[in-house]
Design an enzyme around this catalytic site. Sequence first.
Site, mmCIF file in Angstrom:
data_model
loop_
_atom_site.group_PDB
_atom_site.id
_atom_site.type_symbol
_atom_site.label_atom_id
_atom_site.label_comp_id
_atom_site.label_asym_id
_atom_site.label_seq_id
_atom_site.Cartn_x
_atom_site.Cartn_y
_atom_site.Cartn_z
ATOM 1 N N SER A 135 0.876 -1.170 0.000
ATOM 2 C CA SER A 135 0.000 0.000 0.000
ATOM 3 C C SER A 135 0.908 1.213 0.000
ATOM 4 C CB SER A 135 -0.895 0.031 1.244
ATOM 5 O OG SER A 135 -1.565 1.271 1.368
ATOM 6 N N TYR A 138 -3.248 -0.721 10.329
ATOM 7 C CA TYR A 138 -3.088 -0.919 8.893
ATOM 8 C C TYR A 138 -1.694 -0.516 8.432
ATOM 9 C CZ TYR A 138 -4.136 -0.711 3.892
ATOM 10 O OH TYR A 138 -4.114 -0.901 2.527
ATOM 11 N N LYS A 144 1.382 -2.832 6.767
ATOM 12 C CA LYS A 144 1.872 -2.600 5.417
ATOM 13 C C LYS A 144 3.368 -2.275 5.405
ATOM 14 C CE LYS A 144 -1.887 -3.590 3.339
ATOM 15 N NZ LYS A 144 -1.960 -4.833 2.525
#
Length: 244
Positions: free
Chosen positions: A136, A149, A153
């Site tokens: 990402s 998150y 990542k």
Amino acid sequence: MKTAIITGAGAGIGRATAHTLLENDYHVALIGRRKEPLEETAEGYENAMVLPCDVANPESVEASFNQVYEQWGQLDMLFNNAGISLFGQTIDEIAVEDWLSVVSVNLTGSFLCARQAFAIMRKQQPQGGRIINNGSISAYMPRPGSVPYTCTKHAITGLTRTLSLDGRPFNIACGQIDIGNAGTEMTESMEVGMPQADGSIKPEPTMDVKHIANSVLHMADLPLDANVQFMTVMATKMPYVGRG
């Protein structure tokens, strides 16, 4: 005919990529928690295999990957795509259970799937294969309130680099695609408004998810003596370059 496994294949990026590979003469195993969305992805394609699987469960992952190898006799590519998000909370507001849930899918799930793919690619003849991790742009630049998150990542980037190194003796290539604002069900809220670093809420542009699918196909089609180590595909006008 090449063979591929795609995790998170029941919707969004996973579904679009599955359709693109299936339409380009790949056998594709579709992995996801729920059978019904996977069957929707597979509808109309004879070269698709539906494999309900919890990527955070070691036994489930091992059984699914073994089934692919037993049926098709090889594994050319894994697209480590499954992931969940959690945004909009500072670290003191995040429940430990939510942190563990995101880590179990985004990081542990990617580890378990890469582990099984690596084992198959190492032992098969001819030896080798390709692992593509879905990173990402959050692996480089976080959004506000995205600790779980963003941490996972960043960790995916470490997984990608290490697999690239460890895979060399076995002809296993590993690359990462970092995606920004692909137009899927998960990003519909972006057109309404997303929190910005200055505290404002602003709509953000998105791009057609087909561009991601085509990029993964390009990475997958390369011969194993060539590798896209990192690729960033993003909506041109999204607030990423200069975010802050």
